[in-house]
Motif scaffolding. Structure first.
Motif, mmCIF file in Angstrom:
data_model
loop_
_atom_site.group_PDB
_atom_site.id
_atom_site.type_symbol
_atom_site.label_atom_id
_atom_site.label_comp_id
_atom_site.label_asym_id
_atom_site.label_seq_id
_atom_site.Cartn_x
_atom_site.Cartn_y
_atom_site.Cartn_z
ATOM 1 N N LEU A 1 -60.218 -64.759 50.376
ATOM 2 C CA LEU A 1 -61.066 -64.184 49.854
ATOM 3 C C LEU A 1 -61.751 -63.472 50.015
ATOM 4 N N ASP A 2 -62.455 -62.207 49.195
ATOM 5 C CA ASP A 2 -63.428 -61.134 48.688
ATOM 6 C C ASP A 2 -64.571 -61.573 49.266
ATOM 7 N N LEU A 3 -65.464 -60.927 49.814
ATOM 8 C CA LEU A 3 -66.337 -61.128 50.519
ATOM 9 C C LEU A 3 -68.008 -61.164 49.259
ATOM 10 N N HIS A 4 -67.483 -59.269 49.184
ATOM 11 C CA HIS A 4 -68.753 -58.993 48.520
ATOM 12 C C HIS A 4 -67.846 -59.096 46.804
ATOM 13 N N MET A 5 -68.584 -59.893 46.101
ATOM 14 C CA MET A 5 -67.829 -60.500 44.681
ATOM 15 C C MET A 5 -69.844 -60.664 43.556
ATOM 16 N N PRO A 6 -69.181 -60.670 42.471
ATOM 17 C CA PRO A 6 -70.161 -61.632 41.708
ATOM 18 C C PRO A 6 -70.690 -62.982 42.066
ATOM 19 N N ALA A 7 -71.676 -63.227 42.061
ATOM 20 C CA ALA A 7 -71.745 -64.751 42.139
ATOM 21 C C ALA A 7 -70.596 -65.541 41.717
ATOM 22 N N PRO A 8 -70.188 -66.671 41.933
ATOM 23 C CA PRO A 8 -70.834 -66.977 43.517
ATOM 24 C C PRO A 8 -70.217 -65.677 44.739
ATOM 25 N N ASP A 9 -70.781 -65.403 45.676
ATOM 26 C CA ASP A 9 -69.981 -64.677 46.503
ATOM 27 C C ASP A 9 -68.954 -65.124 47.654
ATOM 28 N N GLY A 10 -68.232 -64.498 48.712
ATOM 29 C CA GLY A 10 -67.477 -64.716 49.124
ATOM 30 C C GLY A 10 -67.820 -65.758 50.077
ATOM 31 N N TYR A 11 -69.278 -65.820 50.167
ATOM 32 C CA TYR A 11 -69.911 -66.655 51.991
ATOM 33 C C TYR A 11 -69.991 -67.519 50.912
ATOM 34 N N GLN A 12 -70.508 -68.170 49.542
ATOM 35 C CA GLN A 12 -70.942 -69.396 49.012
ATOM 36 C C GLN A 12 -69.731 -69.795 48.808
ATOM 37 N N LEU A 13 -68.490 -68.973 48.249
ATOM 38 C CA LEU A 13 -67.087 -69.573 48.866
ATOM 39 C C LEU A 13 -67.917 -70.243 49.673
ATOM 40 N N LEU A 14 -66.887 -69.924 50.939
ATOM 41 C CA LEU A 14 -66.949 -70.412 52.150
ATOM 42 C C LEU A 14 -67.659 -71.197 52.540
ATOM 43 N N ALA A 15 -69.247 -71.435 52.107
ATOM 44 C CA ALA A 15 -70.146 -72.815 52.295
ATOM 45 C C ALA A 15 -68.877 -74.250 51.794
ATOM 46 N N PRO B 1 -57.144 -73.978 53.980
ATOM 47 C CA PRO B 1 -58.233 -72.519 55.072
ATOM 48 C C PRO B 1 -58.203 -71.180 54.632
ATOM 49 N N ALA B 2 -59.119 -71.014 55.158
ATOM 50 C CA ALA B 2 -59.810 -70.058 54.023
ATOM 51 C C ALA B 2 -59.870 -68.657 55.164
ATOM 52 N N LEU B 3 -59.436 -67.377 55.170
ATOM 53 C CA LEU B 3 -59.394 -66.229 55.630
ATOM 54 C C LEU B 3 -60.287 -65.201 54.557
ATOM 55 N N VAL B 4 -61.055 -64.241 55.467
ATOM 56 C CA VAL B 4 -61.447 -63.617 54.577
ATOM 57 C C VAL B 4 -60.869 -61.942 54.730
ATOM 58 N N LEU B 5 -61.093 -60.862 53.535
ATOM 59 C CA LEU B 5 -60.196 -60.119 52.864
ATOM 60 C C LEU B 5 -61.547 -59.589 52.805
ATOM 61 N N THR B 6 -61.231 -58.341 53.614
ATOM 62 C CA THR B 6 -63.159 -57.628 53.163
ATOM 63 C C THR B 6 -62.682 -55.799 53.885
ATOM 64 N N SER B 7 -63.604 -55.306 52.988
ATOM 65 C CA SER B 7 -63.387 -53.601 53.795
ATOM 66 C C SER B 7 -64.742 -53.260 54.315
ATOM 67 N N ALA B 8 -66.122 -54.062 54.690
ATOM 68 C CA ALA B 8 -66.959 -53.917 55.268
ATOM 69 C C ALA B 8 -66.466 -53.703 56.337
ATOM 70 N N ARG B 9 -67.816 -52.843 57.288
ATOM 71 C CA ARG B 9 -67.388 -53.124 59.137
ATOM 72 C C ARG B 9 -68.384 -54.161 58.853
ATOM 73 N N SER B 10 -67.954 -54.825 60.391
ATOM 74 C CA SER B 10 -67.642 -55.472 61.150
ATOM 75 C C SER B 10 -69.711 -56.022 61.353
ATOM 76 N N ALA B 11 -70.301 -54.226 60.982
ATOM 77 C CA ALA B 11 -71.818 -54.807 61.742
ATOM 78 C C ALA B 11 -72.250 -55.046 60.596
ATOM 79 N N ASP B 12 -72.101 -55.396 59.657
ATOM 80 C CA ASP B 12 -72.388 -54.873 58.278
ATOM 81 C C ASP B 12 -72.358 -56.630 57.863
ATOM 82 N N LEU B 13 -71.531 -57.362 57.920
ATOM 83 C CA LEU B 13 -71.431 -58.983 57.887
ATOM 84 C C LEU B 13 -72.534 -59.677 58.527
ATOM 85 N N ASP B 14 -72.480 -60.190 57.777
ATOM 86 C CA ASP B 14 -73.601 -61.875 58.901
ATOM 87 C C ASP B 14 -72.443 -63.110 58.607
#
Length: 628
Positions: A518-532, A544-557
């Motif tokens: 899953l990518d995190l930053h997508m049009p709704a629903p985003d990756g956070y919502q898909l995980l939930a 099993p769900a794995l997150v692929l992201t280019s965001a910095r760790s400090a920017d993740l929820d």
């Protein structure tokens, strides 16, 4: 101002039953003309009837009705009789008092009784009221005893009806009060239970506060030990480096080269000591915070023991001490982190050699079965040194704690070695135990699983990871999907791409893949919502769900990543890194270890917050355990 005189209305004799009926009727008629309500009319008429009947037969009994004007006009009914020794009975007066509370007055002159009835506040002027009353009285027919009796019966029936209505109202109010009381009792019971629960919570909170206070005291003691030990250990080599460097700077040009080389060698030794101490401090901090991640691989114990023999022989300071590290006849197979294991054994052997003045220090390897049936590799370090008192055997695993005594003389140390050993052993899935007695030496036993539990369902380290049958990737970036397509093709037989996140759940339900990326930053629903959403679906929560992201760790929820098995950086993604993330994330689960390097981290609780962060890779020493 002189009070205005009362206005006479009616005077009648009361000497027979018929006249008592007339008195009752007159009282009712006058009260009605004065504007009193029906209940007040009945009460006044009944009270006059009872008084007249009680005084019936007294000579000269008469009743006069007058209107007393003033600020509070009132109707006055005065009963007079000649026999001044006679007066109404107490029962009669009590009954009249209940009908007309406070209305009966006894003047100072005997043979007289006054009943006072206040008039409504909106009454006309006294003159108009008196004239209207006289007009009503003149219009009344002659008294008829039977009609008066019927009227009295009607009044009685009305009073009974009114009494019954009041009784029913009283019963209703009692029922409401009982219901209210039940609610109050239930509320009281609920509040009592809540108060009891609160009290238990307060007691538990106090216990927790006491525990936290104890931990803070222990932390304060550890901090004191830290400054007492580390400041000395850091200052000594730093002072040596500074002092020797100044000697070199101040030396004459004709200083012998041999002396200069000796000073440089001392600077190098002090610098190495300082670096080793800093590395040790950093490793303990990383192990404590969870940032020291194992790099799983197959460990050749024969080679490792040979390296230890070569590197540790130089630490034997007395010819009366023998270092024995025999080769096992059949070395057991072990999957672990070779560098971490080397550091553990170096710490144990250096401690044993430091506090052994004669005898031997021995390292032996064996195997045994764990209670769950799995194989354990057992490495035992035994010495014939000074030993450790029983009451201090557990405390030596605390940071910066050292057993005080003459054995410390000339033996430097920070008290970090054994805490580091225990933390790293637990990180490798093992345990450390110690048996010792003063003057009889010490035995430290390290037990490690031959295959860590986190890897028992994953492919063997160093081998080719098992291919996935179906892999679903959800990403709205066509450029990334195009670039990562060959990488995914190396690890999965079939890759299903989902460019719209809204279609992801339907695709996962249809394909039932081995893993979802899953990518995190997508049009709704985003990756956070898909995980939930995946975690909330009973049919999909085990995928099993794995997150692929280019965001910095400090920017993740990180709190919203608890359902992700691993977090993988998009930057520099290749098949090997992704395969390791899938092997240790998809199959092991959220509590498994992180894949090698920055390829991914478990998304469970970590050092920087409730959801963890990708930990910085620990510095990798050389194979012999020394810093690079």
């Amino acid at each position: 101002m002189t009070p205005r005189a009362a206005l006479p209305l009616l005077t009648s004799a009361v000497g027979s039953e018929q006249e008592i009926f007339a008195l009752r009727r007159s009282g009712r008629v006058v009260a009605q003309a004065m504007g009193l309500d029906n209940q007040a009319q009945v009460r006044l008429a009944t009270a006059l009837s009872e008084l007249g009947r009680d005084l019936l037969g007294v000579r000269g009994l008469n009743a006069s009705f007058t209107l007393a004007p003033g600020e509070a006009p009132a109707l006055l009914v005065t009963l007079r009789w000649e026999d001044r020794r006679r007066s109404p009975g107490e029962e009669t007066l009590e009954a009249v008092g209940r009908l007309l509370p406070g209305a009966v007055r006894r003047p100072a002159v005997p043979g007289c009784l006054v009943v006072e009835q206040p008039l409504p506040g909106n009454s006309p002027s006294p003159a108009e009221l008196a004239e209207r009353t006289l007009r009503v009285l003149r219009a009344q027919p002659a008294p008829n005893p039977m009609e008066e009796l019927r009227a009295q019966n009607r009044d009685l029936i009305a009073a009974l009806e009114d009494s019954r209505a009041q009784r029913e109202e009283l019963q209703r109010l009692n029922e409401e009060l009982e219901t209210t009381n039940q609610g109050v009792v239930a509320l009281y019971s609920e509040l009592s239970q809540e108060l009891e629960d609160t009290n238990r919570g307060v007691v538990a909170l106090y216990a927790e506060l006491d525990d936290k206070s104890r931990q803070l005291r222990e932390a304060g003691d550890a901090r004191t030990r830290f400054w007492a030990n580390v400041s000395h250990e850091l200052r000594s080599p730093a002072n040596s480096v500074i002092g020797l460097a100044r000697l070199l700077l101040d030396a004459d040009e004709d200083q012998p080269a041999e002396e200069r080389r000796h000073q440089l060698a001392l600077i190098g030794a002090s610098g190495s000591t300082l670096l080793a101490l800093v590395d040790e401090l950093l490793d303990v901090a990383k192990a404590e915070s969870g940032r020291l991640d194992p790099h799983w691989s197959s460990v050749d114990l024969r080679i490792l023991l040979g390296q230890l023999r070569g590197t540790m022989r130089g630490l034997v300071q007395s010819p009366a001490v023998t270092l024995v590290i025999p080769d096992p006849l059949r070395p057991p197979e072990l999957t672990g982190d070779e560098v971490m294991l080397t550091r553990i054994l170096r710490n144990l052997l250096s401690n044993a050699l430091k506090f052994t003045e004669q005898g031997e220090v021995r390292l032996e390897v064996a195997t045994e079965r764990a209670p769950d049936g799995s194989e354990l590799v057992v490495l035992t370090v035994t010495d014939t040194g000074v030993g450790i008192p029983v009451d201090e055997q557990e405390r030596i695993f605390e940071e910066f704690y050292q057993v005080r005594g003459p054995h410390q003389r000339g033996r430097s140390g920070t008290g970090l070695g054994l805490p580091y050993v225990r933390r790293v052993a637990e990180l490798l899935g093992g345990s450390v135990s110690l048996v010792s007695a003063p003057g009889r030496g010490t035995t430290v036993t390290l037990r490690l699983p031959a295959v860590p539990p986190a890897l028992r369902t994953a492919p063997a380290a160093g081998g080719a990871p098992a291919r996935l049958a179906v892999l679903v990737t959800v990403d709205d970036d066509p450029a990334f999907r195009s670039g990562v397509r060959p990488v995914l093709g190396e690890i999965a037989d079939r890759v299903v791409e989902v460019p719209r996140s809204a279609d992801a759940l339907a695709a996962v339900r249809r394909e039932r893949p081995d893993a979802v990326l899953l990518d995190l930053h997508m049009p709704a629903p985003d990756g956070y919502q898909l995980l939930a959403d995946l975690a909330a679906d009973p049919l999909l929560r085990d995928v099993p769900a794995l997150v692929l992201t280019s965001a910095r760790s400090a920017d993740l929820d990180h709190r919203r990543l608890v359902h992700a098995r691993a977090v993988v950086e998009k930057t520099g993604l290749d098949a090997a890194r992704l395969a390791r993330a899938l092997a240790l994330g998809a199959r092991v689960g959220a509590t498994g270890p992180a894949p090698d390097g920055p390829a991914g981290t478990p998304a469970g609780p970590g050092p920087d917050g409730p959801a963890g962060t990708p930990a910085a890779a620990a510095p990798r020493p050389h194979g012999d355990g020394t810093p690079p």
